[in-house]
Design an enzyme around this catalytic site. Structure first.
Site, PDB file in Angstrom:
ATOM      1  N   LYS A  42       0.839  -1.210   0.000  1.00  0.00           N
ATOM      2  CA  LYS A  42       0.000   0.000   0.000  1.00  0.00           C
ATOM      3  C   LYS A  42       0.873   1.259   0.000  1.00  0.00           C
ATOM      4  O   LYS A  42       2.060   1.202   0.323  1.00  0.00           O
ATOM      5  CB  LYS A  42      -0.970  -0.024   1.170  1.00  0.00           C
ATOM      6  CG  LYS A  42      -0.372  -0.052   2.525  1.00  0.00           C
ATOM      7  CD  LYS A  42      -1.404  -0.568   3.531  1.00  0.00           C
ATOM      8  CE  LYS A  42      -0.835  -0.735   4.893  1.00  0.00           C
ATOM      9  NZ  LYS A  42      -1.169   0.254   5.858  1.00  0.00           N
ATOM     10  N   TYR A 269      15.247  30.969   3.216  1.00  0.00           N
ATOM     11  CA  TYR A 269      14.111  31.736   3.745  1.00  0.00           C
ATOM     12  C   TYR A 269      14.253  32.010   5.231  1.00  0.00           C
ATOM     13  O   TYR A 269      14.587  31.108   6.007  1.00  0.00           O
ATOM     14  CB  TYR A 269      12.799  30.981   3.515  1.00  0.00           C
ATOM     15  CG  TYR A 269      12.385  30.908   2.075  1.00  0.00           C
ATOM     16  CD1 TYR A 269      12.136  32.061   1.329  1.00  0.00           C
ATOM     17  CD2 TYR A 269      12.225  29.678   1.451  1.00  0.00           C
ATOM     18  CE1 TYR A 269      11.749  31.979   0.003  1.00  0.00           C
ATOM     19  CE2 TYR A 269      11.826  29.582   0.125  1.00  0.00           C
ATOM     20  CZ  TYR A 269      11.594  30.742  -0.593  1.00  0.00           C
ATOM     21  OH  TYR A 269      11.220  30.673  -1.892  1.00  0.00           O
TER      22      TYR A 269
HETATM   23  C1  LIG Z   1      -4.050  -4.409   7.916  1.00  0.00           C
HETATM   24  C2  LIG Z   1      -2.568  -4.361   7.790  1.00  0.00           C
HETATM   25  N1  LIG Z   1      -1.877  -5.506   7.703  1.00  0.00           N
HETATM   26  C3  LIG Z   1      -0.537  -5.523   7.607  1.00  0.00           C
HETATM   27  C4  LIG Z   1       0.194  -4.340   7.595  1.00  0.00           C
HETATM   28  C5  LIG Z   1       1.689  -4.385   7.526  1.00  0.00           C
HETATM   29  O1  LIG Z   1       2.253  -3.877   8.707  1.00  0.00           O
HETATM   30  P1  LIG Z   1       3.828  -3.727   8.865  1.00  0.00           P
HETATM   31  O2  LIG Z   1       4.247  -2.733   7.859  1.00  0.00           O
HETATM   32  O3  LIG Z   1       4.008  -3.232  10.259  1.00  0.00           O
HETATM   33  O4  LIG Z   1       4.406  -5.075   8.612  1.00  0.00           O
HETATM   34  C6  LIG Z   1      -0.493  -3.135   7.677  1.00  0.00           C
HETATM   35  C7  LIG Z   1       0.268  -1.880   7.681  1.00  0.00           C
HETATM   36  O5  LIG Z   1       0.006  -0.906   8.276  1.00  0.00           O
HETATM   37  C8  LIG Z   1      -1.906  -3.146   7.775  1.00  0.00           C
HETATM   38  O6  LIG Z   1      -2.604  -2.004   7.874  1.00  0.00           O
END
Ligand SMILES: Cc1ncc(COP(=O)(O)O)c(C=O)c1O
Length: 392
Positions: A42, A269
């Site tokens: 993601k 700045y």
């Molecule tokens: C539902 C979910 N699963 C797994 C993960 C992966 O987590 P991590 O990056 O701590 O391994 C996330 C990340 O935020 C998540 O939101």
């Protein structure tokens, strides 16, 4: 962003070490044995470039990844990457047609969504697989453990919809004290045992911290994010293997301007910095428009000619300044400047930046903006040879 043709003239780049990605995946896989890894891509693969990370995963044989929403799944499909996308965020009914069309496997936690997905699947003429999110303690999305059975009963009313997974998420697995996570794990296990009659194939809860530090949390699939990118989930991971993770991302730019200035010169700045001695000041083409937080102004060290040099004056949208007096006589226009990564014997980590910002490494790498091309590299790739050559 194209995988194969990064904007060649751009001077600020994120270099992506696919060999390190492979290494980290193997390390995590060894922790969970045969249990499949569903890497989390993601937010543009935590800023690493979702398409190029996904393409590498496919080459390694991975078939399932996790994304935040249907748009991220569509982007992968449109890039020609054929993977099953688990959609982790809650979706709304208006997204169900796209979720079904792109054969996503969304996480669900409302009956409205179940109905909408089933309707879209009926219209599409093929089924949809979903993962029921049970809130065992994250407090973000999900149905309550005591609601799971009645929710699953209602799902049975929709033949086009198959509850393939039961999932949950750890909010505190990266802490030293694992008591909360262990209690949560027990809750998840208890719910999972009551769902056997529903034919749920995959129970999954483990993130990176749990894979590393919480034995018994792997179940039927695991969802590692930060660790595949070679970054520790926190500084409290007890498993020594966390130190064997190798950062996948290096962030580098080049010096575009150099000038000698007298003591008392105000820079950038607001003149938030004044030189105190005759100084050699370099300008680099990176700023908050690239994701280099303005709050880091006058706090950051970057690497030039293998030496830590202080960033000075306010970080602006596109440019920042560095005091390179320490490498006077060696430094030249076009020299490589490392924001995150190694140079000589020195290293700046995403965690170092995060510490200065009062945030976590996740936010530092995810915050690298779309303007920065992600360039595949490994120790022996042409790109890194070219880059090494250019930096002399
Ligand atoms: C539902 C979910 N699963 C797994 C993960 C992966 O987590 P991590 O990056 O701590 O391994 C996330 C990340 O935020 C998540 O939101």
């Amino acid at each position: 962003m194209s995988i194969t043709q990064p904007r060649a003239h751009h001077l600020t780049k994120a270099f992506i070490r696919l060999d390190h990605l492979t290494h980290n995946l193997r390390l995590l896989q060894a922790r969970v044995g045969e249990v499949p890894l569903w890497p989390v891509l993601k937010a543009n693969a935590y800023g690493h470039g979702a398409e190029l990370i996904a393409a590498h995963l496919v080459r390694l044989g991975y078939t399932t990844v996790c994304v935040a929403d249907v748009d991220e799944a569509i982007a992968l499909a449109e890039a020609g990457i054929h993977v099953t996308c688990i959609v982790l965020s809650a979706s709304l009914p208006q997204q169900s047609e796209a979720l079904v069309a792109y054969r996503c496997e969304p996480v669900v936690c409302t009956l409205e969504m179940v109905e909408a997905l089933a309707r879209a699947a009926d219209i599409a003429g093929h089924g949809v697989a979903v993962h029921v999110n049970v809130d065992t303690g994250m407090g973000r999305i999900g149905i309550q453990p005591q609601e799971v059975q009645s929710f699953l009963d209602r799902c049975l009313d929709f033949p086009a919809l198959w509850v393939r997974g039961l999932m949950s998420h750890f909010p505190r697995a990266d802490e030293e004290d694992k008591s909360y996570s262990l209690a949560q794990l027990a809750r998840f296990r208890a719910v999972a045992t009551t769902t056997h009659p529903y034919g749920i194939a995959v129970r999954h809860i483990a993130n990176s911290a749990a894979i590393l530090d919480l034995p018994g949390s792997a179940f039927d699939a695991v969802r590692p994010g930060i660790a595949i990118y070679g970054l520790p989930p926190s500084s409290h991971i007890a498993n020594p293997r966390v130190h064997d993770l190798k950062p996948v991302l290096e962030w580098k730019t080049r010096i575009t301007f150099l000038k000698e200035v007298p003591p008392g010169t105000g820079l950038s700045y607001g003149h938030a910095f004044h030189t105190t001695h005759p100084s050699l000041i370099a300008t680099i083409p990176i700023g908050y428009g690239d994701g280099l937080h303005r709050q880091l102004s006058n706090q950051l060290d970057v690497l030039v000619q293998g030496v830590r040099c202080p960033q000075v004056g306010r970080i602006t949208m596109d440019m920042s300044m560095v005091d390179v007096t320490a490498v006077r006589g060696k430094v030249a226009l076009g020299d490589e400047v490392v924001i995150i990564g190694e140079q000589g014997t020195e290293e700046v980590t995403a965690d170092e930046l995060a510490g200065k910002l009062g945030t976590i490494n996740y936010e530092v790498v995810t915050g690298i903006s779309h303007r920065v091309p992600r360039v595949i590299t490994d120790a022996d790739s042409n790109e890194s040879r070219r880059e090494r050559h250019r930096s002399g």
